[in-house]
Motif scaffolding. Structure first.
Motif, PDB file in Angstrom:
ATOM      1  N   LYS A  64       0.827  -1.198   0.000  1.00 18.98           N
ATOM      2  CA  LYS A  64       0.000   0.000   0.000  1.00 18.98           C
ATOM      3  C   LYS A  64       0.867   1.256   0.000  1.00 18.98           C
ATOM      4  O   LYS A  64       2.074   1.203   0.170  1.00 18.98           O
ATOM      5  CB  LYS A  64      -0.936   0.000   1.206  1.00 18.98           C
ATOM      6  N   GLN A  65       0.230   2.395  -0.169  1.00 14.36           N
ATOM      7  CA  GLN A  65       0.941   3.657  -0.279  1.00 14.36           C
ATOM      8  C   GLN A  65       1.814   3.917   0.946  1.00 14.36           C
ATOM      9  O   GLN A  65       1.454   3.605   2.068  1.00 14.36           O
ATOM     10  CB  GLN A  65      -0.060   4.804  -0.453  1.00 14.36           C
ATOM     11  N   GLU A  66       2.968   4.510   0.699  1.00  9.55           N
ATOM     12  CA  GLU A  66       3.925   4.774   1.764  1.00  9.55           C
ATOM     13  C   GLU A  66       3.424   5.866   2.710  1.00  9.55           C
ATOM     14  O   GLU A  66       2.876   6.879   2.283  1.00  9.55           O
ATOM     15  CB  GLU A  66       5.255   5.204   1.141  1.00  9.55           C
ATOM     16  N   LEU A  67       3.619   5.629   4.012  1.00 13.72           N
ATOM     17  CA  LEU A  67       3.257   6.599   5.038  1.00 13.72           C
ATOM     18  C   LEU A  67       4.527   7.263   5.540  1.00 13.72           C
ATOM     19  O   LEU A  67       5.471   6.584   5.964  1.00 13.72           O
ATOM     20  CB  LEU A  67       2.545   5.900   6.203  1.00 13.72           C
ATOM     21  N   ARG A  68       4.575   8.606   5.524  1.00 15.82           N
ATOM     22  CA  ARG A  68       5.751   9.325   5.989  1.00 15.82           C
ATOM     23  C   ARG A  68       5.546   9.758   7.443  1.00 15.82           C
ATOM     24  O   ARG A  68       4.479  10.244   7.818  1.00 15.82           O
ATOM     25  CB  ARG A  68       5.995  10.560   5.115  1.00 15.82           C
ATOM     26  N   LEU A  69       6.592   9.555   8.248  1.00 17.95           N
ATOM     27  CA  LEU A  69       6.563   9.958   9.650  1.00 17.95           C
ATOM     28  C   LEU A  69       7.436  11.185   9.866  1.00 17.95           C
ATOM     29  O   LEU A  69       8.467  11.353   9.197  1.00 17.95           O
ATOM     30  CB  LEU A  69       7.069   8.837  10.554  1.00 17.95           C
ATOM     31  N   SER A  70       7.036  12.012  10.832  1.00 15.18           N
ATOM     32  CA  SER A  70       7.808  13.165  11.258  1.00 15.18           C
ATOM     33  C   SER A  70       8.392  12.882  12.636  1.00 15.18           C
ATOM     34  O   SER A  70       7.919  11.997  13.353  1.00 15.18           O
ATOM     35  CB  SER A  70       6.923  14.414  11.315  1.00 15.18           C
ATOM     36  N   PRO A  71       9.445  13.617  13.038  1.00 14.69           N
ATOM     37  CA  PRO A  71      10.017  13.401  14.375  1.00 14.69           C
ATOM     38  C   PRO A  71       8.967  13.494  15.472  1.00 14.69           C
ATOM     39  O   PRO A  71       8.004  14.259  15.369  1.00 14.69           O
ATOM     40  CB  PRO A  71      11.051  14.526  14.482  1.00 14.69           C
ATOM     41  N   ASP A  72       9.133  12.692  16.520  1.00  9.52           N
ATOM     42  CA  ASP A  72       8.223  12.620  17.667  1.00  9.52           C
ATOM     43  C   ASP A  72       6.873  12.021  17.291  1.00  9.52           C
ATOM     44  O   ASP A  72       5.868  12.297  17.937  1.00  9.52           O
ATOM     45  CB  ASP A  72       8.011  13.995  18.305  1.00  9.52           C
ATOM     46  N   GLU A  73       6.857  11.180  16.287  1.00 11.37           N
ATOM     47  CA  GLU A  73       5.646  10.454  15.907  1.00 11.37           C
ATOM     48  C   GLU A  73       5.866   8.955  16.068  1.00 11.37           C
ATOM     49  O   GLU A  73       6.959   8.445  15.820  1.00 11.37           O
ATOM     50  CB  GLU A  73       5.240  10.749  14.469  1.00 11.37           C
ATOM     51  N   GLN A  74       4.796   8.277  16.459  1.00  9.99           N
ATOM     52  CA  GLN A  74       4.801   6.814  16.539  1.00  9.99           C
ATOM     53  C   GLN A  74       3.770   6.263  15.582  1.00  9.99           C
ATOM     54  O   GLN A  74       2.665   6.797  15.460  1.00  9.99           O
ATOM     55  CB  GLN A  74       4.471   6.343  17.957  1.00  9.99           C
ATOM     56  N   ALA A  75       4.130   5.187  14.899  1.00  8.04           N
ATOM     57  CA  ALA A  75       3.189   4.477  14.038  1.00  8.04           C
ATOM     58  C   ALA A  75       3.070   3.048  14.542  1.00  8.04           C
ATOM     59  O   ALA A  75       4.074   2.349  14.706  1.00  8.04           O
ATOM     60  CB  ALA A  75       3.669   4.482  12.587  1.00  8.04           C
ATOM     61  N   VAL A  76       1.851   2.623  14.827  1.00  6.63           N
ATOM     62  CA  VAL A  76       1.587   1.254  15.293  1.00  6.63           C
ATOM     63  C   VAL A  76       0.890   0.495  14.185  1.00  6.63           C
ATOM     64  O   VAL A  76      -0.119   0.958  13.634  1.00  6.63           O
ATOM     65  CB  VAL A  76       0.717   1.259  16.570  1.00  6.63           C
ATOM     66  N   TYR A  77       1.424  -0.669  13.840  1.00  4.75           N
ATOM     67  CA  TYR A  77       0.898  -1.468  12.746  1.00  4.75           C
ATOM     68  C   TYR A  77      -0.347  -2.243  13.182  1.00  4.75           C
ATOM     69  O   TYR A  77      -0.372  -2.835  14.267  1.00  4.75           O
ATOM     70  CB  TYR A  77       1.969  -2.434  12.255  1.00  4.75           C
ATOM     71  N   SER A  78      -1.371  -2.227  12.350  1.00  6.28           N
ATOM     72  CA  SER A  78      -2.600  -2.980  12.611  1.00  6.28           C
ATOM     73  C   SER A  78      -2.652  -4.213  11.715  1.00  6.28           C
ATOM     74  O   SER A  78      -2.035  -4.243  10.641  1.00  6.28           O
ATOM     75  CB  SER A  78      -3.837  -2.104  12.344  1.00  6.28           C
ATOM     76  N   ASP A  79      -3.393  -5.214  12.145  1.00  8.32           N
ATOM     77  CA  ASP A  79      -3.480  -6.459  11.386  1.00  8.32           C
ATOM     78  C   ASP A  79      -4.085  -6.272  10.002  1.00  8.32           C
ATOM     79  O   ASP A  79      -3.870  -7.096   9.099  1.00  8.32           O
ATOM     80  CB  ASP A  79      -4.309  -7.492  12.162  1.00  8.32           C
ATOM     81  N   ASN A  80      -4.838  -5.199   9.811  1.00  8.46           N
ATOM     82  CA  ASN A  80      -5.460  -4.969   8.503  1.00  8.46           C
ATOM     83  C   ASN A  80      -4.513  -4.286   7.517  1.00  8.46           C
ATOM     84  O   ASN A  80      -4.909  -3.899   6.422  1.00  8.46           O
ATOM     85  CB  ASN A  80      -6.743  -4.142   8.649  1.00  8.46           C
ATOM     86  N   GLY A  81      -3.246  -4.129   7.939  1.00  5.35           N
ATOM     87  CA  GLY A  81      -2.258  -3.558   7.036  1.00  5.35           C
ATOM     88  C   GLY A  81      -2.148  -2.052   7.078  1.00  5.35           C
ATOM     89  O   GLY A  81      -1.454  -1.458   6.243  1.00  5.35           O
ATOM     90  N   THR A  82      -2.779  -1.402   8.052  1.00  5.72           N
ATOM     91  CA  THR A  82      -2.719   0.049   8.172  1.00  5.72           C
ATOM     92  C   THR A  82      -1.906   0.447   9.403  1.00  5.72           C
ATOM     93  O   THR A  82      -1.599  -0.394  10.256  1.00  5.72           O
ATOM     94  CB  THR A  82      -4.127   0.654   8.281  1.00  5.72           C
ATOM     95  N   PHE A  83      -1.574   1.735   9.494  1.00  5.59           N
ATOM     96  CA  PHE A  83      -0.817   2.258  10.626  1.00  5.59           C
ATOM     97  C   PHE A  83      -1.642   3.315  11.358  1.00  5.59           C
ATOM     98  O   PHE A  83      -2.288   4.145  10.734  1.00  5.59           O
ATOM     99  CB  PHE A  83       0.495   2.906  10.158  1.00  5.59           C
ATOM    100  N   GLN A  84      -1.590   3.259  12.686  1.00  6.00           N
ATOM    101  CA  GLN A  84      -2.193   4.293  13.514  1.00  6.00           C
ATOM    102  C   GLN A  84      -1.061   5.176  14.040  1.00  6.00           C
ATOM    103  O   GLN A  84      -0.124   4.685  14.678  1.00  6.00           O
ATOM    104  CB  GLN A  84      -2.954   3.670  14.690  1.00  6.00           C
ATOM    105  N   THR A  85      -1.126   6.482  13.746  1.00  3.03           N
ATOM    106  CA  THR A  85      -0.043   7.378  14.137  1.00  3.03           C
ATOM    107  C   THR A  85      -0.491   8.345  15.225  1.00  3.03           C
ATOM    108  O   THR A  85      -1.670   8.694  15.321  1.00  3.03           O
ATOM    109  CB  THR A  85       0.460   8.186  12.935  1.00  3.03           C
ATOM    110  N   LYS A  86       0.480   8.786  16.033  1.00  2.50           N
ATOM    111  CA  LYS A  86       0.202   9.787  17.064  1.00  2.50           C
ATOM    112  C   LYS A  86       1.506  10.435  17.502  1.00  2.50           C
ATOM    113  O   LYS A  86       2.598   9.868  17.326  1.00  2.50           O
ATOM    114  CB  LYS A  86      -0.506   9.167  18.264  1.00  2.50           C
ATOM    115  N   ARG A  87       1.400  11.630  18.096  1.00  2.00           N
ATOM    116  CA  ARG A  87       2.555  12.322  18.647  1.00  2.00           C
ATOM    117  C   ARG A  87       2.912  11.708  20.000  1.00  2.00           C
ATOM    118  O   ARG A  87       2.034  11.395  20.808  1.00  2.00           O
ATOM    119  CB  ARG A  87       2.237  13.805  18.835  1.00  2.00           C
ATOM    120  N   VAL A  88       4.201  11.534  20.254  1.00  2.00           N
ATOM    121  CA  VAL A  88       4.644  10.911  21.504  1.00  2.00           C
ATOM    122  C   VAL A  88       5.912  11.581  22.008  1.00  2.00           C
ATOM    123  O   VAL A  88       6.611  12.280  21.270  1.00  2.00           O
ATOM    124  CB  VAL A  88       4.923   9.402  21.319  1.00  2.00           C
TER     125      VAL A  88
END
Length: 395
Positions: A286-310
């Motif tokens: 799937k399409q590439e997801l770009r992350l910025s500093p101080d971000e977390q991406a958690v992988y889901s079983d459906n192949g998507t990412f949940q992102t948030k500031r941390v």
């Protein structure tokens, strides 16, 4: 955690109970001990200075806790200290100083082991988690058909001269010839950690229970490694060759960065970006997801990412010798301790521990009793150790 010579030594001081006691409650006796130590070993002065600097950072930094949580932590700590005072006649000035630093669990490490060892009553609670100390395994470095094993944490430097320089605090440095044009494998079991500098200068810290596959030298077009477990990585810049990290769930394309990647079996896979930029792509393309500093991406079983500031520090502090928790479920904290100390916890009654969290910092001391006691002081838990079994239950 870095394992070059200087850092390895200062972290050893940082984890030393006599050093911690000296920094928290200095006495004439302790001052004299360390003065004589430095006279005898003047080359250790730099290491002690570094340890003091890091100790101040760990001890003085704190979380933004609600007044209620701070008060609750203070009461728990004060109650524990009063019991210890009655049973062991602790000096009053030590009690007062430690009570004032209630939310700083490091301020009590030197008392914790004595406090809990003085209790010999049997556990009567029927709701508890049982942990078991497992047999320690060696670190394995595999290149071609050759396998080298190491009992202690190691630091590997891959050189352009077809060799790997391997150093350890407890073993003499050695040099191993590595196969060219092939993939090498570094297996770090639970209870161990290691660091490796790849052929391009990229530095990788490997947490417990991690396997990294990497080439002896990278191709002209790209750089690729394969990860199972957890690593912190600082990628060497190279405009002509992109760097890729492959896990069983997703791939990371690096654009020049520092980040932490976790891909343990049985836990959500995730990436935390510290500096620079990375792109994430699941195995389904799937399409590439770009992350910025101080971000977390958690992988889901459906192949998507949940992102948030941390706040990135809790995710990378393990490499510097301590764990950081903020409203962390106690079962998740136990998983991290489980990996680092090669323990096995039975979570059969996990439902009874729902809602119990911990907030604070724990130095990854060589003394497991100190670590477990620290965990109880930053949570609503108790623990009891009998032989090789650890019982954890609610207060």
């Amino acid at each position: 955690m870095q394992f070059n010579r200087d850092d390895n030594n200062f972290i050893r001081f940082l984890k030393d109970e006599k050093f911690i006691e000296w920094k928290l409650f200095p006495t004439d006796e302790l001052n004299k001990y360390w003065e004589e130590f430095l006279l005898q070993f003047p080359d250790k002065r730099k290491d002690i200075k570094l340890a003091e600097k890091h100790f101040r950072h760990i001890k003085l930094s704190s979380y933004k806790q609600s007044p209620g949580k701070k008060q609750e932590a203070a009461k728990r700590l004060e109650k524990s200290l009063r019991r210890y005072y009655i049973k062991n006649n602790v000096r009053r000035f030590a009690f007062a100083a430690a009570a004032c630093a209630a939310v700083l669990v490091l301020s009590l490490l030197y008392l914790q082991e004595k406090l809990y060892k003085s209790r010999n009553q049997l556990i009567t609670s029927s709701e508890y988690i049982v942990g078991n100390e497992l047999k320690q395994e060696d670190i394995m470095f595999i290149t071609g058909n050759e396998t080298a094993s190491f009992q202690h944490n190691i630091d590997i430097q891959i050189s352009s001269e077809k060799t790997a320089q391997i150093r350890s605090e407890y073993q003499d440095a050695e040099e191993i010839s590595i196969e060219q044009h092939t993939m090498n494998k570094l297996i770090v079991p639970y209870g161990k950690q290691s660091r490796i500098t790849l052929a391009d200068g990229t530095q990788v810290w490997l947490n417990s229970g991690t396997t990294l596959e990497f080439p002896s030298s990278f191709t002209k077009n790209k750089r690729e490694v394969y990860l199972t477990g957890e690593m912190y990585i600082e990628v060497a810049p190279d405009k002509n060759r992109s760097f890729y990290v492959h896990t069983s769930d997703f791939n990371v394309r690096v654009y020049g960065t520092k980040f932490n990647a976790s891909s343990y079996a049985g836990s959500p896979a995730s990436v935390v970006l510290v500096e620079g930029s990375i792109g994430l792509q699941s195995d389904d393309g799937k399409q590439e997801l770009r992350l910025s500093p101080d971000e977390q991406a958690v992988y889901s079983d459906n192949g998507t990412f949940q992102t948030k500031r941390v706040d990135v520090q809790p995710f990378i502090s393990w490499k510097d010798g301590y764990l950081t928790f903020e409203d962390t479920p106690v079962t998740e904290a136990l998983k991290q301790i489980e990996r680092y100390y090669n323990l096995s916890f039975n979570y059969g009654d996990e439902v009874s521990f729902q809602g119990i969290t911990c907030t604070g910092k724990i130095i990854l001391s060589d003394n497991l009793d100190n670590v477990m006691t620290a965990l109880t002081l930053i949570s609503a838990m108790k623990y009891k150790k009998k032989d090789k079994l650890i019982y954890i239950y609610k207060k």
